[in-house]
Design a protein around this motif. Sequence first.
Motif, PDB file in Angstrom:
ATOM      1  N   ILE A  98       0.854  -1.196   0.000  1.00 32.13           N
ATOM      2  CA  ILE A  98       0.000   0.000   0.000  1.00 32.13           C
ATOM      3  C   ILE A  98       0.882   1.236   0.000  1.00 32.13           C
ATOM      4  N   GLY A  99       0.604   2.172  -0.909  1.00 27.61           N
ATOM      5  CA  GLY A  99       1.417   3.366  -1.032  1.00 27.61           C
ATOM      6  C   GLY A  99       0.781   4.596  -0.417  1.00 27.61           C
ATOM      7  N   LEU A 100       1.562   5.682  -0.400  1.00 25.93           N
ATOM      8  CA  LEU A 100       1.115   6.980   0.108  1.00 25.93           C
ATOM      9  C   LEU A 100       1.552   8.069  -0.868  1.00 25.93           C
ATOM     10  N   ASP A 101       0.798   9.142  -0.908  1.00 27.23           N
ATOM     11  CA  ASP A 101       1.196  10.317  -1.676  1.00 27.23           C
ATOM     12  C   ASP A 101       2.125  11.145  -0.794  1.00 27.23           C
ATOM     13  N   TYR A 102       3.420  11.074  -1.048  1.00 27.40           N
ATOM     14  CA  TYR A 102       4.379  11.745  -0.173  1.00 27.40           C
ATOM     15  C   TYR A 102       4.457  13.251  -0.410  1.00 27.40           C
ATOM     16  N   THR A 103       4.088  13.705  -1.582  1.00 26.19           N
ATOM     17  CA  THR A 103       4.013  15.150  -1.790  1.00 26.19           C
ATOM     18  C   THR A 103       2.903  15.734  -0.931  1.00 26.19           C
ATOM     19  N   ARG A 104       1.783  15.088  -0.948  1.00 29.55           N
ATOM     20  CA  ARG A 104       0.654  15.526  -0.133  1.00 29.55           C
ATOM     21  C   ARG A 104       0.989  15.441   1.350  1.00 29.55           C
ATOM     22  N   LEU A 105       1.642  14.353   1.742  1.00 26.68           N
ATOM     23  CA  LEU A 105       1.996  14.186   3.145  1.00 26.68           C
ATOM     24  C   LEU A 105       2.954  15.292   3.588  1.00 26.68           C
ATOM     25  N   MET A 106       3.914  15.634   2.744  1.00 21.74           N
ATOM     26  CA  MET A 106       4.877  16.685   3.079  1.00 21.74           C
ATOM     27  C   MET A 106       4.167  18.023   3.315  1.00 21.74           C
ATOM     28  N   TYR A 107       3.266  18.399   2.408  1.00 22.14           N
ATOM     29  CA  TYR A 107       2.567  19.666   2.588  1.00 22.14           C
ATOM     30  C   TYR A 107       1.618  19.624   3.785  1.00 22.14           C
ATOM     31  N   GLY A 108       1.113  18.435   4.100  1.00 22.71           N
ATOM     32  CA  GLY A 108       0.333  18.298   5.326  1.00 22.71           C
ATOM     33  C   GLY A 108       1.174  18.537   6.561  1.00 22.71           C
ATOM     34  N   PHE A 109       2.402  18.004   6.562  1.00 21.39           N
ATOM     35  CA  PHE A 109       3.322  18.259   7.669  1.00 21.39           C
ATOM     36  C   PHE A 109       3.608  19.760   7.801  1.00 21.39           C
ATOM     37  N   ALA A 110       3.843  20.412   6.671  1.00 25.52           N
ATOM     38  CA  ALA A 110       4.187  21.840   6.695  1.00 25.52           C
ATOM     39  C   ALA A 110       3.048  22.685   7.247  1.00 25.52           C
ATOM     40  N   ALA A 111       1.809  22.213   7.070  1.00 31.58           N
ATOM     41  CA  ALA A 111       0.636  22.973   7.523  1.00 31.58           C
ATOM     42  C   ALA A 111       0.094  22.472   8.855  1.00 31.58           C
ATOM     43  N   TRP A 112       0.831  21.576   9.528  1.00 29.79           N
ATOM     44  CA  TRP A 112       0.264  20.887  10.695  1.00 29.79           C
ATOM     45  C   TRP A 112      -0.137  21.847  11.817  1.00 29.79           C
ATOM     46  N   HIS A 113       0.632  22.890  12.039  1.00 30.41           N
ATOM     47  CA  HIS A 113       0.323  23.819  13.129  1.00 30.41           C
ATOM     48  C   HIS A 113      -0.331  25.093  12.592  1.00 30.41           C
ATOM     49  N   SER A 114      -1.103  24.966  11.527  1.00 29.89           N
ATOM     50  CA  SER A 114      -1.812  26.100  10.945  1.00 29.89           C
ATOM     51  C   SER A 114      -3.306  25.806  10.967  1.00 29.89           C
ATOM     52  N   PRO A 115      -4.145  26.768  10.598  1.00 29.20           N
ATOM     53  CA  PRO A 115      -5.589  26.499  10.543  1.00 29.20           C
ATOM     54  C   PRO A 115      -5.956  25.357   9.595  1.00 29.20           C
ATOM     55  N   ALA A 116      -5.073  25.030   8.647  1.00 25.76           N
ATOM     56  CA  ALA A 116      -5.358  23.946   7.702  1.00 25.76           C
ATOM     57  C   ALA A 116      -5.313  22.574   8.361  1.00 25.76           C
ATOM     58  N   GLN A 117      -4.828  22.489   9.598  1.00 22.58           N
ATOM     59  CA  GLN A 117      -4.732  21.188  10.267  1.00 22.58           C
ATOM     60  C   GLN A 117      -6.101  20.524  10.402  1.00 22.58           C
ATOM     61  N   ASP A 118      -7.139  21.307  10.673  1.00 21.02           N
ATOM     62  CA  ASP A 118      -8.475  20.725  10.799  1.00 21.02           C
ATOM     63  C   ASP A 118      -8.919  20.066   9.501  1.00 21.02           C
ATOM     64  N   ARG A 119      -8.650  20.722   8.372  1.00 22.99           N
ATOM     65  CA  ARG A 119      -9.034  20.151   7.078  1.00 22.99           C
ATOM     66  C   ARG A 119      -8.243  18.871   6.804  1.00 22.99           C
ATOM     67  N   ILE A 120      -6.956  18.855   7.175  1.00 14.88           N
ATOM     68  CA  ILE A 120      -6.141  17.656   6.979  1.00 14.88           C
ATOM     69  C   ILE A 120      -6.697  16.493   7.797  1.00 14.88           C
ATOM     70  N   LEU A 121      -7.003  16.757   9.068  1.00 20.56           N
ATOM     71  CA  LEU A 121      -7.577  15.714   9.919  1.00 20.56           C
ATOM     72  C   LEU A 121      -8.899  15.202   9.356  1.00 20.56           C
ATOM     73  N   ARG A 122      -9.740  16.141   8.919  1.00 21.50           N
ATOM     74  CA  ARG A 122     -11.050  15.739   8.394  1.00 21.50           C
ATOM     75  C   ARG A 122     -10.885  14.866   7.145  1.00 21.50           C
ATOM     76  N   SER A 123      -9.915  15.209   6.295  1.00 23.22           N
ATOM     77  CA  SER A 123      -9.713  14.398   5.093  1.00 23.22           C
ATOM     78  C   SER A 123      -9.276  12.989   5.467  1.00 23.22           C
ATOM     79  N   TRP A 124      -8.406  12.843   6.459  1.00 27.84           N
ATOM     80  CA  TRP A 124      -7.985  11.504   6.889  1.00 27.84           C
ATOM     81  C   TRP A 124      -9.186  10.694   7.382  1.00 27.84           C
ATOM     82  N   GLY A 125     -10.024  11.329   8.209  1.00 24.17           N
ATOM     83  CA  GLY A 125     -11.175  10.620   8.748  1.00 24.17           C
ATOM     84  C   GLY A 125     -12.178  10.237   7.683  1.00 24.17           C
ATOM     85  N   LEU A 126     -12.459  11.149   6.754  1.00 22.63           N
ATOM     86  CA  LEU A 126     -13.436  10.858   5.707  1.00 22.63           C
ATOM     87  C   LEU A 126     -12.907   9.831   4.718  1.00 22.63           C
ATOM     88  N   GLN A 127     -11.615   9.878   4.422  1.00 21.64           N
ATOM     89  CA  GLN A 127     -11.024   8.853   3.563  1.00 21.64           C
ATOM     90  C   GLN A 127     -11.131   7.478   4.233  1.00 21.64           C
TER      91      GLN A 127
END
Length: 380
Positions: free
Chosen positions: A160-189
């Motif tokens: 099973i693979g992962l999108d590492y470009t997406r993961l990297m930008y998620g890491f970069a935004a982890w302590h920003s307001p975008a963190q909620d959207r990242i979490l929600r995408s993980w849960g909905l996926q």
Amino acid sequence: MSAPDATPRTNARAYFWDEAAADWYTRREGGRPGFSEHITRRLRGLRDGIGNEPGTVAAMRDAHRVRVTDASSSSDRLSGLFIAEHAALTLFGRHQQAAAEPAHQPGAGLGTACQRLRRTAEFSERAVQQRLIAAATASDLDELVQHLYRLVPLLGRAGIGLDYTRLMYGFAAWHSPAQDRILRSWGLQYTQPSDVGDDADAAPYWVRFAPDSADSGAQLAALRSGTGREAGTVPAMWPYYQTRMSSLLRDKGALTKALIAEHTALSLFGQHQQGHRRTMHVPGNSPGTAARLLLAKNGSGHEALERRLGALITSIDTGELAMHLRGLVPLLSRADIGLDYDLLRTALRTWDDPQHPHMESRFRHRWDRDFRVQPTSSTS
């Protein structure tokens, strides 16, 4: 770790994980399986980065594509994007070590990968879910990466693979307001049905709830933890969502009215059901009916209860409606009076929806009428 302070790279060179995948597929087409020697050497270098500070591992320098800015190089503070790429590279090296094919899979979010992992024979759904929730509830980026260090080899062995470009930008935004959207995408996926008919027609949690089940208390506690929180951002609640949504919206972590309504209804039900041996979901019990039953049980307080219901049915939007319901539910719970949670979810979804302009007035008139009509004992 530092917050992002760098712009994305301006050169056209592919990220290392893209380069590695292209190398593998090119060699396979030419009848030479595996990675080339220079890619293999760099992959070994990535693993040297585990546990080391970004920018300190010489073997990783050729794999970085994010530039260290002048401001970063002249201070002790590296850019957030460089730090995020370091974390993604070390994870990719660990992931690829366990995988027979390229570990970088464009478009595959963390929730999607975990959903695929839970459907393998090697791991139980509970085990995968615990790993994903542990990562999602990490207190900071360092802890998140540590959880993923333990998860990605499992993904690799399962193919099973992962999108590492997406993961990297998620890491970069982890302590920003975008963190909620990242979490929600993980849960909905993670909760997306993977096959036609798979969980697509499952009843909502309050219909399926079994008060006598061994883990009912833990389930209700998970629902209560979402009170006042944005829908999709409380990992403990992810297993209980049944909102239908397109794959595109799930992947984006979209905050839809339907998801907000279900989240609010679930958190209300968790509060309402606590301490009861019978279900508090009672079909047909509107807030008006429940208020009338409460009045009949108390035998007094008509004016106060009428004011409370009046404030509820004149709510100007779903946020105010949810607030008034949170005030009513504890009173009903103490009196052992249930509510129709299917009805509440529909009201919360359509109350101020411009696509359903007449629903708000219909609910108001119905609930007001229900309060003034003598209920039967069967509706309690």
